[in-house]
Design a protein around this motif. Structure first.
Motif, PDB file in Angstrom:
ATOM      1  N   ILE A   6       0.191   6.090   6.549  1.00 50.22           N
ATOM      2  CA  ILE A   6       0.740   4.733   6.627  1.00 50.22           C
ATOM      3  C   ILE A   6       1.996   4.729   7.502  1.00 50.22           C
ATOM      4  O   ILE A   6       2.165   3.868   8.371  1.00 50.22           O
ATOM      5  CB  ILE A   6       1.055   4.186   5.214  1.00 50.22           C
ATOM      6  CG1 ILE A   6      -0.236   3.966   4.434  1.00 50.22           C
ATOM      7  CG2 ILE A   6       1.872   2.898   5.305  1.00 50.22           C
ATOM      8  CD1 ILE A   6      -0.024   3.725   2.932  1.00 50.22           C
TER       9      ILE A   6
ATOM     10  N   LYS B 249       2.564   1.027   9.544  1.00 47.14           N
ATOM     11  CA  LYS B 249       1.950  -0.086   8.834  1.00 47.14           C
ATOM     12  C   LYS B 249       2.905  -0.726   7.833  1.00 47.14           C
ATOM     13  O   LYS B 249       2.636  -1.817   7.346  1.00 47.14           O
ATOM     14  CB  LYS B 249       0.703   0.386   8.089  1.00 47.14           C
ATOM     15  CG  LYS B 249      -0.450   0.761   8.985  1.00 47.14           C
ATOM     16  CD  LYS B 249      -1.653   1.138   8.147  1.00 47.14           C
ATOM     17  CE  LYS B 249      -2.848   1.480   9.007  1.00 47.14           C
ATOM     18  NZ  LYS B 249      -4.003   1.859   8.188  1.00 47.14           N
TER      19      LYS B 249
ATOM     20  N   GLU C  23       0.834  -1.197   0.000  1.00 48.23           N
ATOM     21  CA  GLU C  23       0.000   0.000   0.000  1.00 48.23           C
ATOM     22  C   GLU C  23       0.873   1.252   0.000  1.00 48.23           C
ATOM     23  O   GLU C  23       0.546   2.245  -0.655  1.00 48.23           O
ATOM     24  CB  GLU C  23      -0.902  -0.038   1.239  1.00 48.23           C
ATOM     25  CG  GLU C  23      -1.903   1.071   1.312  1.00 48.23           C
ATOM     26  CD  GLU C  23      -2.797   0.983   2.549  1.00 48.23           C
ATOM     27  OE1 GLU C  23      -3.658   1.857   2.681  1.00 48.23           O
ATOM     28  OE2 GLU C  23      -2.617   0.071   3.379  1.00 48.23           O
ATOM     29  N   LEU C  24       2.005   1.187   0.697  1.00 42.80           N
ATOM     30  CA  LEU C  24       2.909   2.342   0.726  1.00 42.80           C
ATOM     31  C   LEU C  24       3.540   2.568  -0.648  1.00 42.80           C
ATOM     32  O   LEU C  24       3.647   3.714  -1.094  1.00 42.80           O
ATOM     33  CB  LEU C  24       3.995   2.148   1.786  1.00 42.80           C
ATOM     34  CG  LEU C  24       4.979   3.305   1.945  1.00 42.80           C
ATOM     35  CD1 LEU C  24       4.258   4.609   2.300  1.00 42.80           C
ATOM     36  CD2 LEU C  24       6.018   2.966   3.007  1.00 42.80           C
TER      37      LEU C  24
END
Length: 163
Positions: free
Chosen positions: A19, A24, A3-4
């Motif tokens: 994030i 995360k 996701e990052l």
């Protein structure tokens, strides 16, 4: 791709910050499906200077290399992202490292016709090297090498000896 990585590639600085603040994701996680690019490589390639700044503030290392030896500076040079190159240089990122073919970001910028980047990088390389010398003299630690990439290269040499 995490996701990052996705948020960094999209330049979604708010999501990147969110994030990272919630831990995360490791800001230096390498995406094995994309040549071991980190989120910083993606942000630099896309010209997202603010995202680059936020990633580095949260511990992303601008010295990390992809499997072909490209740093975030190589990606910024390839796509003519002068603002990102200036930011990386101002943060003492190594903008003068060679990839596995011996090309520095200045050469990549030259290949792709980004003359403004070439001129900047030629001056910045000298300043980068001077900073490293000064740091060494004063005992200042400089994070400018990717030991994991170097080790991988040595492993490849052992597995594929030249005959």
């Amino acid at each position: 791709m995490t996701e990052l990585h996705q948020a960094a590639a999209a330049g979604d600085v708010d999501r990147v910050e969110q994030i990272l603040q919630h831990s995360k994701c490791n800001p230096d996680e390498r995406d094995i499906d994309w040549s071991h690019k980190t989120p910083l490589h993606w942000a630099a390639a896309k010209g997202h200077a603010e995202t680059v700044r936020v990633l580095i503030e949260h511990g992303a290392r601008p010295c990390l290399k992809t499997e072909h030896g490209w740093t975030p500076a190589h990606f910024a040079a390839e796509s003519g992202r002068l603002t990102v190159l200036r930011l990386l240089h101002s943060l003492h990122a190594p903008i003068d490292r060679e990839d596995c073919c011996g090309d520095k970001p200045a050469r990549i910028a030259e290949i792709y016709g980004h003359q403004d980047c070439v001129r900047f990088l030629q001056r910045a390389e000298i300043e980068c090297q001077a900073y490293r010398r000064m740091a060494a003299q004063k005992g200042i630690s400089v994070d400018d090498s990717d030991d994991e990439w170097t080790e991988q290269g040595k492993g490849n040499e052992r597995n594929n000896p030249q005959t």
